[in-house]
Design a protein around this motif. Sequence first.
Motif, PDB file in Angstrom:
ATOM      1  N   GLU A   1      11.530 -20.925  35.729  1.00 24.84           N
ATOM      2  CA  GLU A   1      10.391 -21.818  35.981  1.00 24.84           C
ATOM      3  C   GLU A   1       9.446 -21.837  34.775  1.00 24.84           C
ATOM      4  N   ASP A   2       9.147 -20.658  34.259  1.00 26.96           N
ATOM      5  CA  ASP A   2       8.255 -20.557  33.110  1.00 26.96           C
ATOM      6  C   ASP A   2       8.878 -21.218  31.884  1.00 26.96           C
ATOM      7  N   PHE A   3      10.183 -21.030  31.711  1.00 28.17           N
ATOM      8  CA  PHE A   3      10.892 -21.622  30.574  1.00 28.17           C
ATOM      9  C   PHE A   3      10.864 -23.146  30.650  1.00 28.17           C
ATOM     10  N   LYS A   4      11.071 -23.701  31.843  1.00 30.25           N
ATOM     11  CA  LYS A   4      11.049 -25.156  32.005  1.00 30.25           C
ATOM     12  C   LYS A   4       9.666 -25.723  31.685  1.00 30.25           C
ATOM     13  N   ARG A   5       8.635 -25.013  32.130  1.00 28.39           N
ATOM     14  CA  ARG A   5       7.270 -25.476  31.889  1.00 28.39           C
ATOM     15  C   ARG A   5       6.974 -25.492  30.391  1.00 28.39           C
TER      16      ARG A   5
ATOM     17  N   ILE B   1       6.158 -29.055  27.795  1.00 27.71           N
ATOM     18  CA  ILE B   1       4.904 -29.257  27.085  1.00 27.71           C
ATOM     19  C   ILE B   1       4.491 -27.957  26.405  1.00 27.71           C
ATOM     20  N   THR B   2       4.050 -28.062  25.181  1.00 32.64           N
ATOM     21  CA  THR B   2       3.563 -26.892  24.458  1.00 32.64           C
ATOM     22  C   THR B   2       2.447 -27.323  23.520  1.00 32.64           C
ATOM     23  N   SER B   3       1.488 -26.438  23.322  1.00 30.25           N
ATOM     24  CA  SER B   3       0.311 -26.786  22.527  1.00 30.25           C
ATOM     25  C   SER B   3      -0.097 -25.619  21.648  1.00 30.25           C
ATOM     26  N   SER B   4      -0.909 -25.942  20.659  1.00 28.63           N
ATOM     27  CA  SER B   4      -1.486 -24.902  19.805  1.00 28.63           C
ATOM     28  C   SER B   4      -2.890 -25.331  19.417  1.00 28.63           C
ATOM     29  N   ALA B   5      -3.750 -24.366  19.162  1.00 30.29           N
ATOM     30  CA  ALA B   5      -5.119 -24.642  18.732  1.00 30.29           C
ATOM     31  C   ALA B   5      -5.440 -23.723  17.567  1.00 30.29           C
TER      32      ALA B   5
ATOM     33  N   HIS C   1       9.633 -24.048  19.032  1.00 29.61           N
ATOM     34  CA  HIS C   1      11.019 -24.385  19.352  1.00 29.61           C
ATOM     35  C   HIS C   1      11.914 -23.163  19.155  1.00 29.61           C
ATOM     36  N   GLU C   2      11.671 -22.418  18.087  1.00 32.67           N
ATOM     37  CA  GLU C   2      12.436 -21.182  17.877  1.00 32.67           C
ATOM     38  C   GLU C   2      12.223 -20.217  19.028  1.00 32.67           C
ATOM     39  N   SER C   3      10.974 -20.134  19.507  1.00 36.20           N
ATOM     40  CA  SER C   3      10.666 -19.249  20.629  1.00 36.20           C
ATOM     41  C   SER C   3      11.397 -19.694  21.889  1.00 36.20           C
ATOM     42  N   LEU C   4      11.488 -21.026  22.106  1.00 33.11           N
ATOM     43  CA  LEU C   4      12.197 -21.539  23.283  1.00 33.11           C
ATOM     44  C   LEU C   4      13.683 -21.184  23.233  1.00 33.11           C
ATOM     45  N   ILE C   5      14.265 -21.318  22.059  1.00 34.40           N
ATOM     46  CA  ILE C   5      15.684 -20.963  21.907  1.00 34.40           C
ATOM     47  C   ILE C   5      15.886 -19.493  22.244  1.00 34.40           C
TER      48      ILE C   5
ATOM     49  N   GLY D   1      30.806 -14.397  24.615  1.00 36.83           N
ATOM     50  CA  GLY D   1      30.233 -14.000  25.907  1.00 36.83           C
ATOM     51  C   GLY D   1      28.777 -13.574  25.810  1.00 36.83           C
ATOM     52  N   GLN D   2      28.365 -13.040  24.661  1.00 36.28           N
ATOM     53  CA  GLN D   2      26.964 -12.702  24.410  1.00 36.28           C
ATOM     54  C   GLN D   2      26.467 -13.582  23.272  1.00 36.28           C
ATOM     55  N   MET D   3      25.231 -14.062  23.374  1.00 29.26           N
ATOM     56  CA  MET D   3      24.691 -14.975  22.383  1.00 29.26           C
ATOM     57  C   MET D   3      23.821 -14.205  21.394  1.00 29.26           C
ATOM     58  N   ASP D   4      24.200 -14.276  20.084  1.00 35.15           N
ATOM     59  CA  ASP D   4      23.349 -13.625  19.086  1.00 35.15           C
ATOM     60  C   ASP D   4      22.388 -14.648  18.488  1.00 35.15           C
ATOM     61  N   LEU D   5      21.421 -14.176  17.703  1.00 40.29           N
ATOM     62  CA  LEU D   5      20.350 -15.035  17.189  1.00 40.29           C
ATOM     63  C   LEU D   5      20.896 -16.135  16.291  1.00 40.29           C
ATOM     64  N   GLU D   6      21.895 -15.825  15.479  1.00 45.85           N
ATOM     65  CA  GLU D   6      22.454 -16.821  14.566  1.00 45.85           C
ATOM     66  C   GLU D   6      23.095 -17.966  15.338  1.00 45.85           C
ATOM     67  N   GLN D   7      23.821 -17.630  16.412  1.00 44.58           N
ATOM     68  CA  GLN D   7      24.434 -18.674  17.223  1.00 44.58           C
ATOM     69  C   GLN D   7      23.381 -19.494  17.977  1.00 44.58           C
ATOM     70  N   ALA D   8      22.324 -18.819  18.442  1.00 41.08           N
ATOM     71  CA  ALA D   8      21.290 -19.499  19.220  1.00 41.08           C
ATOM     72  C   ALA D   8      20.545 -20.535  18.397  1.00 41.08           C
ATOM     73  N   ASN D   9      20.353 -20.269  17.118  1.00 39.95           N
ATOM     74  CA  ASN D   9      19.540 -21.144  16.278  1.00 39.95           C
ATOM     75  C   ASN D   9      20.162 -22.509  16.026  1.00 39.95           C
ATOM     76  N   VAL D  10      21.427 -22.700  16.389  1.00 46.90           N
ATOM     77  CA  VAL D  10      22.059 -24.000  16.165  1.00 46.90           C
ATOM     78  C   VAL D  10      21.690 -24.995  17.270  1.00 46.90           C
ATOM     79  N   PHE D  11      21.071 -24.540  18.339  1.00 49.91           N
ATOM     80  CA  PHE D  11      20.776 -25.412  19.481  1.00 49.91           C
ATOM     81  C   PHE D  11      19.581 -26.308  19.189  1.00 49.91           C
ATOM     82  N   ASN D  12      19.726 -27.609  19.546  1.00 53.73           N
ATOM     83  CA  ASN D  12      18.600 -28.536  19.422  1.00 53.73           C
ATOM     84  C   ASN D  12      17.988 -28.762  20.801  1.00 53.73           C
ATOM     85  N   ALA D  13      16.954 -29.608  20.852  1.00 52.69           N
ATOM     86  CA  ALA D  13      16.219 -29.803  22.100  1.00 52.69           C
ATOM     87  C   ALA D  13      17.092 -30.415  23.191  1.00 52.69           C
ATOM     88  N   THR D  14      17.982 -31.352  22.825  1.00 53.87           N
ATOM     89  CA  THR D  14      18.851 -31.985  23.822  1.00 53.87           C
ATOM     90  C   THR D  14      19.798 -30.962  24.437  1.00 53.87           C
TER      91      THR D  14
END
Length: 612
Positions: free
Chosen positions: A425-429, A433-437, A461-465, A512-525
């Motif tokens: 639920e938190d991830f979907k939220r 939408i995300t903001s910064s100030a 976006h990196e944090s979401l991945i 079977g396990q996702m490492d950081l290098e593999q995760a970084n290839v994901f886009n928003a879609t």
Amino acid sequence: MAENSSHMMKTTKRGRPFLKDTLDLYATLIVSLQLSPHKQFFKTFPNSFSTDEAAANLASLKFSQSNRGPDPREPSRVVTTTTTTTFSMTREMAKAMSQHFMDARLIENATDPSSNLFKERGVYVLTPKGLHVLERFISKNGINSDHLQDVFQTQPICIKLLHLERRSSDDEIIVTQSVITALFRRFVGRQPNYPPQTNTPLDAFQRYNERAKGVSLTDVTDRAQPLAGKGQQAHKYCFAAVTALEWLCDFTSVVGREEAAEMAAQFVRFGLITLVSDKRKNNDSAIIFTVRGSAPGGNSPVSQHGEFRCTAKAIYKVTDEGRRVAHWDGARVAHDSPNASSANLSTARSSVDEPDHGKKPTDAKIHRRISIAEKLNYEAHKGSKESNTDRLKFILDDPALRSLFREFLKSNFCEENLSFWLEVEDFKRKFNITSSAIAVAPTNTKPAKGTPGQAAMEKHHESLINTAFLIYNKYLAPSSQCELNIDHGLRNELSKYLEEVVMNMSGKVFQGQMDLEQANVFNATQLQTMIKLYERIQTHVFRLMATDSVPKFIKTPKFLAVRNWAEDFDSNDDNLRMLPTNPPGLSEETGGAYITISQQASEREHRAIPQP
């Protein structure tokens, strides 16, 4: 897509900014600050800021917000739209704006909380009301608030904040009898709030919780005046005028003492309170607020006008009509105002925007808001399966019950079901939408290619991945730490999708396990596709908790004890009447009231309650 915009804040006839702009700018400022210890008068104040820091950040403040949605030209793709709003003002204007924050009781002077002036060389801290507003702003806008967690954990937070709806044209509170009734019930509390008689000094949390019950009351005895033919007279349920103004500023959305005095004058007009005495000296100045309106006539306690004296010596008391409206005597009258037949009962809105579980927005029909205890006792005609589903929705929506449910699941070695559901639920939220100030120091050099807002969004976006694959590695990967018991076909479908993406994007085999290098290839879609798969697993987990865990949970002694507390925690919100903002067929705005609840404060309140 990127869009830059700036706008002038609208101001009222009194010269203050509209409330929404005030709250948004306040929260944006606080997010941009690094609250830290400050020294003044040989004392250190944690989680504070100085006049100079506030003025420097307000001089050039950028708020960037990114929203993700389908590409209009290709709905299967996700596009991110970033909007950047810039606030810019001189030092004097920044100080004036900070004065509005003080008037609204969002911040206070750390060395002298009773001071109402924003000073040139001051140190300031957030009030419980300010923390409530900040928590809601952070949740609504998807802001990373790690740097603010200490202040949330160490200071009192307003659990419930009553919001009074305003006219869009001039930002004035829309006054109706139902609104004044709702406000008055919160003001006086469920029972008369006489301060506890104790020799043990109360800490900051205890003092605040006592005030939150309602305005502090006392009994007053007038001396006999033989020359005037008056004997000694005792008055119950009395309070000082200044105390009333402070309470209204601290626990409702009123802005400043002037607006609080107008609401108090409405209490007088509606016959809910009356003046006992004002023993100021003849040469003392007196500020008297007068309000006018229509009166129904007959035996109605409502008058055409009411006045409230804002003096240090003025004492008011709750009238018999006020006691009746407050339900102090236990009599709950179903229709006690002319507007009751057309009035809605407001629902409490959590300070963290909770999921709607697929519920459609309610229309303007008349309905009664039932208490949490009534909801949890609800036995629908539908059958036990549906009622347990409803119960689970209520448990997930209420921070205190959710915390207790987690304890129960932990003792039954299935806490991972709730943890997964909440983390998704938190991830979907955060995805939507995300903001910064940030405060941007003025510079004469040529600006860099990327704006601060864009840089913040890329980092987010990196944090979401990372979050997406932390969830996968924790709950869904083979032999993971908290592996969920889910449908085999659903697990295979998720694994197959990850294999395809990793192979197509990096040419490497998914193990079977996702490492950081593999995760970084994901886009928003691709992240959105993962969310859809996670949602299907959420549905499975939700059904499992509803059919297996909830029936056992509601029979536990701890649940039964907290259910009673939950009914008390509801206080008299089930009597809080509210009209829809724009009723069908009416163009004129109609006033209403609603309550927001701080998740962090209510969970803290739950932990403080002794468990059987």
